[in-house]
Design a protein around this motif. Structure first.
Motif, mmCIF file in Angstrom:
data_model
loop_
_atom_site.group_PDB
_atom_site.id
_atom_site.type_symbol
_atom_site.label_atom_id
_atom_site.label_comp_id
_atom_site.label_asym_id
_atom_site.label_seq_id
_atom_site.Cartn_x
_atom_site.Cartn_y
_atom_site.Cartn_z
ATOM 1 N N GLY A 221 31.453 46.441 -11.297
ATOM 2 C CA GLY A 221 31.417 46.722 -12.731
ATOM 3 C C GLY A 221 30.194 47.535 -13.116
ATOM 4 N N TYR A 222 29.060 47.202 -12.510
ATOM 5 C CA TYR A 222 27.795 47.897 -12.773
ATOM 6 C C TYR A 222 27.906 49.374 -12.383
ATOM 7 C CZ TYR A 222 22.643 48.191 -12.983
ATOM 8 O OH TYR A 222 21.358 48.516 -13.297
ATOM 9 N N VAL A 223 28.412 49.626 -11.164
ATOM 10 C CA VAL A 223 28.544 50.998 -10.661
ATOM 11 C C VAL A 223 29.617 51.755 -11.445
ATOM 12 C CG1 VAL A 223 29.219 52.381 -8.649
ATOM 13 C CG2 VAL A 223 27.652 50.451 -8.375
ATOM 14 N N CYS A 224 30.714 51.088 -11.758
ATOM 15 C CA CYS A 224 31.795 51.714 -12.519
ATOM 16 C C CYS A 224 31.292 52.171 -13.890
ATOM 17 C CB CYS A 224 32.957 50.739 -12.658
ATOM 18 S SG CYS A 224 34.368 51.402 -13.554
ATOM 19 N N CYS A 225 30.502 51.351 -14.537
ATOM 20 C CA CYS A 225 29.947 51.729 -15.838
ATOM 21 C C CYS A 225 29.054 52.958 -15.702
ATOM 22 C CB CYS A 225 29.173 50.576 -16.461
ATOM 23 S SG CYS A 225 28.532 50.982 -18.105
ATOM 24 N N SER A 226 28.244 53.001 -14.656
ATOM 25 C CA SER A 226 27.385 54.173 -14.427
ATOM 26 C C SER A 226 28.224 55.431 -14.329
ATOM 27 C CB SER A 226 26.582 54.013 -13.141
ATOM 28 O OG SER A 226 25.649 53.005 -13.260
ATOM 29 N N TRP A 227 29.283 55.346 -13.544
ATOM 30 C CA TRP A 227 30.150 56.498 -13.323
ATOM 31 C C TRP A 227 30.847 56.910 -14.619
ATOM 32 C CZ3 TRP A 227 35.296 57.795 -13.690
ATOM 33 C CH2 TRP A 227 35.673 58.974 -13.040
ATOM 34 N N VAL A 228 31.443 55.953 -15.314
ATOM 35 C CA VAL A 228 32.175 56.240 -16.548
ATOM 36 C C VAL A 228 31.234 56.817 -17.600
ATOM 37 C CG1 VAL A 228 33.375 55.164 -18.505
ATOM 38 C CG2 VAL A 228 34.020 54.566 -16.171
ATOM 39 N N MET A 229 30.116 56.160 -17.815
ATOM 40 C CA MET A 229 29.189 56.621 -18.854
ATOM 41 C C MET A 229 28.624 57.999 -18.514
ATOM 42 S SD MET A 229 29.371 54.441 -21.218
ATOM 43 C CE MET A 229 27.981 54.286 -22.291
ATOM 44 N N HIS A 230 28.353 58.251 -17.244
ATOM 45 C CA HIS A 230 27.846 59.569 -16.840
ATOM 46 C C HIS A 230 28.881 60.642 -17.156
ATOM 47 C CE1 HIS A 230 25.917 62.768 -14.624
ATOM 48 N NE2 HIS A 230 27.063 62.968 -13.999
ATOM 49 N N HIS A 231 30.116 60.400 -16.768
ATOM 50 C CA HIS A 231 31.153 61.406 -16.983
ATOM 51 C C HIS A 231 31.510 61.570 -18.462
ATOM 52 C CE1 HIS A 231 31.458 61.118 -12.662
ATOM 53 N NE2 HIS A 231 32.025 62.301 -12.718
ATOM 54 N N VAL A 232 31.576 60.492 -19.189
ATOM 55 C CA VAL A 232 31.890 60.568 -20.617
ATOM 56 C C VAL A 232 30.727 61.206 -21.367
ATOM 57 C CG1 VAL A 232 32.250 59.195 -22.717
ATOM 58 C CG2 VAL A 232 33.512 58.663 -20.624
ATOM 59 N N TYR A 233 29.509 60.743 -21.106
ATOM 60 C CA TYR A 233 28.347 61.239 -21.838
ATOM 61 C C TYR A 233 28.047 62.688 -21.473
ATOM 62 C CZ TYR A 233 23.737 61.423 -23.942
ATOM 63 O OH TYR A 233 22.660 61.774 -24.709
ATOM 64 N N VAL A 234 28.083 63.000 -20.185
ATOM 65 C CA VAL A 234 27.788 64.375 -19.759
ATOM 66 C C VAL A 234 28.842 65.321 -20.300
ATOM 67 C CG1 VAL A 234 27.653 65.895 -17.743
ATOM 68 C CG2 VAL A 234 26.475 63.703 -17.736
ATOM 69 N N ARG A 235 30.112 64.927 -20.223
ATOM 70 C CA ARG A 235 31.194 65.762 -20.740
ATOM 71 C C ARG A 235 31.034 65.967 -22.250
ATOM 72 N NH1 ARG A 235 36.298 63.724 -18.610
ATOM 73 N NH2 ARG A 235 35.528 64.780 -16.780
ATOM 74 N N ARG A 236 30.707 64.894 -22.960
ATOM 75 C CA ARG A 236 30.546 64.979 -24.406
ATOM 76 C C ARG A 236 29.366 65.884 -24.757
ATOM 77 N NH1 ARG A 236 29.608 59.603 -27.299
ATOM 78 N NH2 ARG A 236 27.802 60.446 -28.311
ATOM 79 N N GLN A 237 28.272 65.787 -23.996
ATOM 80 C CA GLN A 237 27.086 66.606 -24.258
ATOM 81 C C GLN A 237 27.371 68.087 -23.979
ATOM 82 O OE1 GLN A 237 25.528 64.842 -26.229
ATOM 83 N NE2 GLN A 237 23.508 64.785 -25.338
ATOM 84 N N SER A 238 28.242 68.393 -23.009
ATOM 85 C CA SER A 238 28.501 69.792 -22.665
ATOM 86 C C SER A 238 29.295 70.503 -23.748
ATOM 87 C CB SER A 238 29.226 69.887 -21.315
ATOM 88 O OG SER A 238 30.508 69.304 -21.422
ATOM 89 N N TYR A 239 29.980 69.755 -24.617
ATOM 90 C CA TYR A 239 30.732 70.377 -25.713
ATOM 91 C C TYR A 239 29.846 70.716 -26.897
ATOM 92 C CZ TYR A 239 34.953 68.995 -23.251
ATOM 93 O OH TYR A 239 35.933 68.840 -22.321
ATOM 94 N N HIS A 240 28.635 70.221 -26.928
ATOM 95 C CA HIS A 240 27.748 70.462 -28.079
ATOM 96 C C HIS A 240 26.861 71.639 -27.857
ATOM 97 C CE1 HIS A 240 29.136 66.919 -30.047
ATOM 98 N NE2 HIS A 240 28.783 66.141 -29.048
#
Length: 184
Positions: free
Chosen positions: A165-184
């Motif tokens: 769960g810990y590693v999965c959250c890292s992966w999900v948050m990285h991809h969601v946050y990085v993807r979201r930041q690249s649109y701005h």
């Protein structure tokens, strides 16, 4: 029931990392959400400790390791740690000599992981060894080896679920946050 408890362990790990990310990397849009996340993982781990006594050595060892290494470094983690500790104190725990030995052994492995992880963060350790500490594999391997020798896989399954769960959250948050930041 076992599948539900293993899933709860996974969710606890996910919430633990989510709390980390919201606090340490300022991914939190709302302080209340990070506090609720800390409370949620504290309650879920407290519940697991009460209902699945087999995980006591592993989860108590993690608690000892993070306390010794100063990883309870914000209000949110303090809430979670307080909830878990209060649960243990209010409901009482009896620890056999075997469990005490396991807590000490697993806590030492957890402390090595935390120190190694700090050294990776500072750039002192790099390469393949860095990955061992980045994913905190010393504790994982220690618990796995115990499980193999003792023919008791409950400790490792729950730890693997928590870490998953810990590693999965890292992966999900990285991809969601990085993807979201690249649109701005």
């Amino acid at each position: 029931m076992v599948v539900v408890l293993i899933t709860l362990s996974f969710i606890s790990g996910f919430l633990m990392k989510m709390t980390d990310l919201m606090v340490e990397h300022e991914l939190r849009a709302n302080r209340i959400l990070s506090i609720l996340s800390g409370i949620a993982y504290g309650l879920s781990l407290a519940f697991l400790l009460r209902t699945t006594c087999e995980v006591l050595p592993t989860y108590v060892a993690i608690l000892v390791a993070v306390l010794i290494c100063g990883k309870v470094d914000c209000y949110e983690h303090g809430l979670a740690t307080g909830i878990i500790t209060l649960n243990l104190l209010l409901h009482g725990i009896t620890i056999s000599r075997k469990e005490l030995f396991l807590i000490l052994m697993f806590a030492i492995a957890g402390i090595i992981d935390e120190i190694g992880n700090d050294l990776v963060d500072r750039g002192v350790i790099k390469g393949a060894v860095a990955k061992v500490f980045l994913y905190r594999l010393v504790l994982e391997v220690t618990v796995l080896l115990y499980s193999i020798v003792a023919h008791d896989y409950v400790q490792w399954v729950f730890l693997a679920s928590l870490d998953g769960g810990y590693v999965c959250c890292s992966w999900v948050m990285h991809h969601v946050y990085v993807r979201r930041q690249s649109y701005h």
